[in-house]
Design a protein around this motif. Structure first.
Motif, PDB file in Angstrom:
ATOM      1  N   ALA A  34       0.680  -1.089   0.075  1.00  0.00           N
ATOM      2  CA  ALA A  34      -0.279   0.118  -0.003  1.00  0.00           C
ATOM      3  C   ALA A  34       0.744   1.424  -0.158  1.00  0.00           C
ATOM      4  CB  ALA A  34      -1.043   0.050   1.239  1.00  0.00           C
ATOM      5  N   ARG A  35       2.156   1.215   0.627  1.00  0.00           N
ATOM      6  CA  ARG A  35       2.802   2.454   0.603  1.00  0.00           C
ATOM      7  C   ARG A  35       3.229   2.692  -1.013  1.00  0.00           C
ATOM      8  NH1 ARG A  35       6.476   4.887   4.413  1.00  0.00           N
ATOM      9  NH2 ARG A  35       7.484   6.595   3.584  1.00  0.00           N
ATOM     10  N   PHE A  36       3.858   1.580  -1.209  1.00  0.00           N
ATOM     11  CA  PHE A  36       4.573   1.756  -2.583  1.00  0.00           C
ATOM     12  C   PHE A  36       3.230   2.366  -3.561  1.00  0.00           C
ATOM     13  CE2 PHE A  36       8.100  -1.370  -2.738  1.00  0.00           C
ATOM     14  CZ  PHE A  36       8.768  -1.220  -1.831  1.00  0.00           C
ATOM     15  N   ALA A  37       2.143   1.810  -3.476  1.00  0.00           N
ATOM     16  CA  ALA A  37       1.145   2.567  -4.319  1.00  0.00           C
ATOM     17  C   ALA A  37       0.701   3.820  -3.880  1.00  0.00           C
ATOM     18  CB  ALA A  37      -0.205   1.728  -4.269  1.00  0.00           C
ATOM     19  N   ALA A  38       0.885   4.432  -2.636  1.00  0.00           N
ATOM     20  CA  ALA A  38       0.767   5.807  -2.521  1.00  0.00           C
ATOM     21  C   ALA A  38       1.832   6.518  -2.849  1.00  0.00           C
ATOM     22  CB  ALA A  38       0.519   5.898  -0.799  1.00  0.00           C
ATOM     23  N   GLU A  39       3.207   6.095  -2.520  1.00  0.00           N
ATOM     24  CA  GLU A  39       4.507   6.769  -3.030  1.00  0.00           C
ATOM     25  C   GLU A  39       4.481   6.995  -4.352  1.00  0.00           C
ATOM     26  OE1 GLU A  39       7.216   7.970  -1.466  1.00  0.00           O
ATOM     27  OE2 GLU A  39       6.237   7.614   0.577  1.00  0.00           O
ATOM     28  N   CYS A  40       3.841   6.088  -5.245  1.00  0.00           N
ATOM     29  CA  CYS A  40       4.122   6.252  -6.859  1.00  0.00           C
ATOM     30  C   CYS A  40       2.591   6.775  -7.375  1.00  0.00           C
ATOM     31  CB  CYS A  40       4.381   4.963  -7.648  1.00  0.00           C
ATOM     32  SG  CYS A  40       5.925   4.337  -6.757  1.00  0.00           S
ATOM     33  N   ASN A  41       1.638   7.104  -6.608  1.00  0.00           N
ATOM     34  CA  ASN A  41       0.448   7.482  -6.851  1.00  0.00           C
ATOM     35  C   ASN A  41      -0.291   6.695  -8.087  1.00  0.00           C
ATOM     36  OD1 ASN A  41      -1.607   9.401  -6.984  1.00  0.00           O
ATOM     37  ND2 ASN A  41      -1.090  10.476  -8.563  1.00  0.00           N
ATOM     38  N   ARG A  42      -0.371   5.343  -7.885  1.00  0.00           N
ATOM     39  CA  ARG A  42      -0.775   4.368  -8.789  1.00  0.00           C
ATOM     40  C   ARG A  42      -1.216   3.143  -8.111  1.00  0.00           C
ATOM     41  NH1 ARG A  42       3.986   2.636 -12.863  1.00  0.00           N
ATOM     42  NH2 ARG A  42       2.457   1.044 -13.499  1.00  0.00           N
ATOM     43  N   ILE A  43      -1.930   2.264  -8.835  1.00  0.00           N
ATOM     44  CA  ILE A  43      -2.333   0.980  -8.393  1.00  0.00           C
ATOM     45  C   ILE A  43      -1.523  -0.190  -9.276  1.00  0.00           C
ATOM     46  CG2 ILE A  43      -4.073  -0.568  -7.766  1.00  0.00           C
ATOM     47  CD1 ILE A  43      -5.899   1.933  -7.778  1.00  0.00           C
ATOM     48  N   PHE A  44      -0.777  -0.928  -8.708  1.00  0.00           N
ATOM     49  CA  PHE A  44      -0.001  -1.915  -9.295  1.00  0.00           C
ATOM     50  C   PHE A  44      -0.822  -3.278  -9.883  1.00  0.00           C
ATOM     51  CE2 PHE A  44       3.176   0.464  -6.752  1.00  0.00           C
ATOM     52  CZ  PHE A  44       4.154   0.981  -7.914  1.00  0.00           C
ATOM     53  N   ASP A  45      -1.612  -3.643  -9.239  1.00  0.00           N
ATOM     54  CA  ASP A  45      -2.219  -4.763  -9.686  1.00  0.00           C
ATOM     55  C   ASP A  45      -3.275  -4.896 -10.799  1.00  0.00           C
ATOM     56  OD1 ASP A  45      -3.944  -3.457  -7.565  1.00  0.00           O
ATOM     57  OD2 ASP A  45      -4.834  -5.154  -7.064  1.00  0.00           O
ATOM     58  N   TYR A  46      -3.395  -5.807 -11.444  1.00  0.00           N
ATOM     59  CA  TYR A  46      -3.999  -5.987 -12.552  1.00  0.00           C
ATOM     60  C   TYR A  46      -5.472  -6.024 -12.306  1.00  0.00           C
ATOM     61  CZ  TYR A  46      -5.800  -8.028 -17.123  1.00  0.00           C
ATOM     62  OH  TYR A  46      -5.904  -8.532 -18.469  1.00  0.00           O
ATOM     63  N   GLY A  47      -6.265  -5.416 -13.243  1.00  0.00           N
ATOM     64  CA  GLY A  47      -7.706  -5.257 -13.284  1.00  0.00           C
ATOM     65  C   GLY A  47      -8.462  -5.223 -14.645  1.00  0.00           C
ATOM     66  N   ALA A  48      -9.302  -6.041 -14.810  1.00  0.00           N
ATOM     67  CA  ALA A  48     -10.324  -5.940 -16.035  1.00  0.00           C
ATOM     68  C   ALA A  48     -11.593  -5.044 -15.677  1.00  0.00           C
ATOM     69  CB  ALA A  48     -10.496  -7.369 -16.617  1.00  0.00           C
ATOM     70  N   GLY A  49     -12.045  -4.320 -16.567  1.00  0.00           N
ATOM     71  CA  GLY A  49     -13.180  -3.345 -16.686  1.00  0.00           C
ATOM     72  C   GLY A  49     -13.068  -2.415 -15.643  1.00  0.00           C
ATOM     73  N   LEU A  50     -11.869  -1.825 -15.507  1.00  0.00           N
ATOM     74  CA  LEU A  50     -11.408  -0.779 -14.645  1.00  0.00           C
ATOM     75  C   LEU A  50     -11.908   0.628 -15.322  1.00  0.00           C
ATOM     76  CD1 LEU A  50      -7.617  -1.505 -14.012  1.00  0.00           C
ATOM     77  CD2 LEU A  50      -9.494  -1.975 -12.743  1.00  0.00           C
ATOM     78  N   THR A  51     -12.372   1.503 -14.443  1.00  0.00           N
ATOM     79  CA  THR A  51     -12.754   2.887 -15.082  1.00  0.00           C
ATOM     80  C   THR A  51     -12.065   4.023 -14.394  1.00  0.00           C
ATOM     81  OG1 THR A  51     -14.552   3.223 -13.175  1.00  0.00           O
ATOM     82  CG2 THR A  51     -15.160   2.213 -15.368  1.00  0.00           C
ATOM     83  N   TYR A  52     -11.824   4.902 -15.096  1.00  0.00           N
ATOM     84  CA  TYR A  52     -11.086   6.112 -14.683  1.00  0.00           C
ATOM     85  C   TYR A  52     -11.692   7.430 -15.281  1.00  0.00           C
ATOM     86  CZ  TYR A  52      -7.271   9.436 -13.826  1.00  0.00           C
ATOM     87  OH  TYR A  52      -6.415  10.628 -13.434  1.00  0.00           O
ATOM     88  N   GLY A  53     -11.976   8.546 -14.482  1.00  0.00           N
ATOM     89  CA  GLY A  53     -12.690   9.684 -14.855  1.00  0.00           C
ATOM     90  C   GLY A  53     -11.698  10.895 -14.821  1.00  0.00           C
ATOM     91  N   PHE A  54     -11.984  11.763 -15.521  1.00  0.00           N
ATOM     92  CA  PHE A  54     -11.206  12.662 -15.851  1.00  0.00           C
ATOM     93  C   PHE A  54     -12.004  14.077 -16.704  1.00  0.00           C
ATOM     94  CE2 PHE A  54     -11.433   9.767 -19.706  1.00  0.00           C
ATOM     95  CZ  PHE A  54     -11.914  10.612 -20.769  1.00  0.00           C
TER      96      PHE A  54
END
Length: 194
Positions: A34-54
């Motif tokens: 979790a700390r690595f994800a926070a430090e890098c501002n990203r999620i590392f694990d794989y996912g399908a059907g993900l959504t991202y808003g912008f």
């Protein structure tokens, strides 16, 4: 999690059948991941059907689960009552690093929201990538292992910065931080957003 418990135990020289510290090691591993994800501002694990808003006027979309394997849908929202409206025939490119979706033209204006549905992220240790999937880079797994091992070995001293054994004992506690080599590797995986 960015590595497996068995890998951590092997690194520490612990008997794989001794489960006495499994809960502690698993907690440390979850915390480091979790700390690595926070430090890098990203999620590392794989996912399908993900959504991202912008914001719909953006041309470059930096999703939160790179690398991008597949982009499937784009939606546009103008009002909450109207909701998300499917957009068709959207021209885009996926950057060579597979971290940015580059649109040929904006989906809409700055007063509208866009949403992309995609598949992305790394296949974590313990699973095998198939097709276009990308395994978690070895350097990320290795620094995760080293950080967990370091915190485990120093678990009774976490936060202790210095100690003097002269006539007086001086202890100074600081927050536990990442190892310098860990920070160096993580800097290569940071996700920069506007």
């Amino acid at each position: 999690m960015l590595t497996q418990l068995s890998t951590i135990k092997s690194r520490l020289g612990l008997d794989p059948f001794d489960t006495a510290d499994d809960l502690l090691l698993t907690s440390l591993l979850k915390h480091v991941s979790a700390r690595f994800a926070a430090e890098c501002n990203r999620i590392f694990d794989y996912g399908a059907g993900l959504t991202y808003g912008f914001r719909a006027d953006q041309l470059n979309i930096l999703v939160d689960h790179p690398p991008i394997e597949l982009v499937s849908l784009f939606h546009l929202k103008t009002t909450e009552s109207e909701g998300w409206v499917l957009q068709s025939s959207i021209d885009y490119l996926i950057s060579p690093q597979k971290s940015v979706i580059e649109l040929a033209q904006p989906l809409g204006s700055s007063r509208q929201l866009g949403r992309v549905t995609y598949t992305g992220g790394y296949i974590l240790p313990g699973a095998s990538p198939t097709g276009n999937q990308i395994a978690l880079p070895d350097d990320l797994e290795q620094v995760c292992i080293e950080q967990v091992a370091y915190w485990y070995q120093r678990r009774s001293q976490l936060g202790l910065s210095s100690l003097s054994n002269g006539d007086t004992m001086v202890q100074r506690f600081v927050s536990s931080d990442l190892l310098p080599q860990v920070q160096a590797v993580l800097s290569h995986y940071e996700r920069w957003i506007n």
